[in-house]
Write an enzyme that holds these catalytic residues in place. Structure first.
Site, mmCIF file in Angstrom:
data_model
loop_
_atom_site.group_PDB
_atom_site.id
_atom_site.type_symbol
_atom_site.label_atom_id
_atom_site.label_comp_id
_atom_site.label_asym_id
_atom_site.label_seq_id
_atom_site.Cartn_x
_atom_site.Cartn_y
_atom_site.Cartn_z
ATOM 1 N N MET A 90 -12.388 -1.494 -3.089
ATOM 2 C CA MET A 90 -12.215 -0.303 -1.595
ATOM 3 C C MET A 90 -13.544 -1.406 -0.540
ATOM 4 O O MET A 90 -14.859 -0.529 -1.051
ATOM 5 C CB MET A 90 -12.029 0.358 -1.484
ATOM 6 N N HIS B 87 -0.527 -1.309 -4.479
ATOM 7 C CA HIS B 87 -2.252 -0.719 -4.302
ATOM 8 C C HIS B 87 -1.885 1.051 -4.568
ATOM 9 O O HIS B 87 -1.011 1.633 -2.854
ATOM 10 C CB HIS B 87 -2.670 -0.845 -3.333
ATOM 11 N N ASP C 192 0.751 -0.855 -0.189
ATOM 12 C CA ASP C 192 0.161 0.018 -0.311
ATOM 13 C C ASP C 192 0.989 1.253 -0.175
ATOM 14 O O ASP C 192 0.942 1.401 1.160
ATOM 15 C CB ASP C 192 -1.048 0.068 1.328
ATOM 16 N N MET D 201 -2.462 4.144 -3.532
ATOM 17 C CA MET D 201 -2.958 5.477 -3.325
ATOM 18 C C MET D 201 -2.251 7.299 -3.362
ATOM 19 O O MET D 201 -2.458 8.101 -2.437
ATOM 20 C CB MET D 201 -3.773 5.305 -1.793
HETATM 21 C C1 DX5 Z 1 -6.398 0.759 2.795
HETATM 22 C C2 DX5 Z 1 -5.481 -0.432 2.405
HETATM 23 C C3 DX5 Z 1 -5.420 -1.946 3.113
HETATM 24 C C4 DX5 Z 1 -5.513 -2.110 4.174
HETATM 25 C C5 DX5 Z 1 -6.028 -3.084 4.754
HETATM 26 O O1 DX5 Z 1 -6.047 1.749 2.159
HETATM 27 O O2 DX5 Z 1 -5.898 -0.154 0.961
HETATM 28 O O3 DX5 Z 1 -4.618 -2.683 1.813
HETATM 29 O O4 DX5 Z 1 -3.884 -2.620 4.397
HETATM 30 O O5 DX5 Z 1 -5.831 -3.244 5.953
HETATM 31 P P1 DX5 Z 1 -7.084 -4.255 6.839
HETATM 32 O O6 DX5 Z 1 -6.899 -6.003 6.083
HETATM 33 O O7 DX5 Z 1 -7.084 -4.011 8.080
HETATM 34 O O8 DX5 Z 1 -8.221 -3.309 6.581
HETATM 35 ZN ZN ZN Z 2 -4.989 -1.829 -0.307
#
Ligand code: DX5
Ligand code: ZN
Length: 217
Positions: free
Chosen positions: A137, A66, A35, A68
């Site tokens: 998401m 991913h 991430d 962001m």
């Molecule tokens: C949130 C990230 C996720 C995060 C998920 O913005 O994209 O990939 O790591 O974490 P959990 O599984 O703890 O919800």
């Molecule tokens: Zn993610």
């Protein structure tokens, strides 16, 4: 259906990262979810290219990145060089999603598009034939260990149905708040790739990976 676990290192112990990655790999995970947050598209800052470069070549896991970040196309080549194999970009962050997704493919990565919980599912429909994966998401992007947002289940179903209707072989990945209950909800709605951060790395990562793989059997 091919079910895949994608542990997210956002919740890993970074001082023990090499060992934690090995634990989830040996336990049967197939992807490693990475991430990247820039403090602009989302409020938090996580980690980026130098960390990915360290992981590259030290695992057989497929590196599922991913982004962001705003204007992600600025960094496609750098992420490719750093080892990204699947590159997921937010439909909300791109000026020209079709061109960006083509560029990802041209660079030799697997194109994947994602949408935040408040974005209508139809916003990704024009791009389904340009991607191999859609990431739904199921929390607002930007942090681990949040609660699964129930209204997102309908989006998983809608994307799976639309892909089938158009005869497209697409993976539907879910990300955020996946635990023993929501993994079943998401699977039944049509998801086949499951990102899991806190549910794996806030526990014994090997045991948790095996347990979730058993649930998916
Ligand atoms: C949130 C990230 C996720 C995060 C998920 O913005 O994209 O990939 O790591 O974490 P959990 O599984 O703890 O919800
Ligand atoms: Zn993610």
């Amino acid at each position: 259906m091919n079910y895949i676990l994608a542990p997210s290192i956002l919740s890993a112990d970074f001082l023990d990262l090499k060992n934690q990655i090995k634990q989830v790999e040996d336990a049967g995970a197939k992807y490693l979810h990475f991430d990247v947050m820039d403090g602009m598209f989302v409020p938090n800052i996580s980690f980026g290219i130098p960390v990915l470069e360290c992981i590259k070549g030290n695992t057989e896991l497929i590196l599922d990145v991913h982004l962001m970040i705003v204007d992600p196309e600025r960094y496609f080549e750098k992420f490719k060089e750093a080892g990204a194999q699947i590159l997921t970009v937010h439909v909300e962050a791109m000026k020209d999603p079709a061109s960006d997704l083509k560029k990802i493919k041209e660079l030799g990565m697997i194109p994947s598009i994602t949408l935040s919980p408040n974005t209508p599912v139809e916003d990704v429909f024009p791009y389904l034939d340009l991607v191999k994966q859609v990431l739904v998401m199921t929390v607002n992007p930007g942090a681990g260990a949040q609660h699964y947002i129930d209204k997102c289940t309908d989006k998983i179903r809608a994307i799976r149905q639309e892909a089938e209707r158009r005869g497209l072989d697409i993976d539907v990945e879910v990300d955020g708040g996946i635990n023993e209950e929501t993994i079943i909800t998401a699977k039944e709605a049509g998801a086949n790739v499951f990102v899991m951060g806190s549910s794996i790395f806030n526990h014994d990562p090997a045991k948790a990976t095996k347990m979730y793989l058993d649930i998916l059997k």
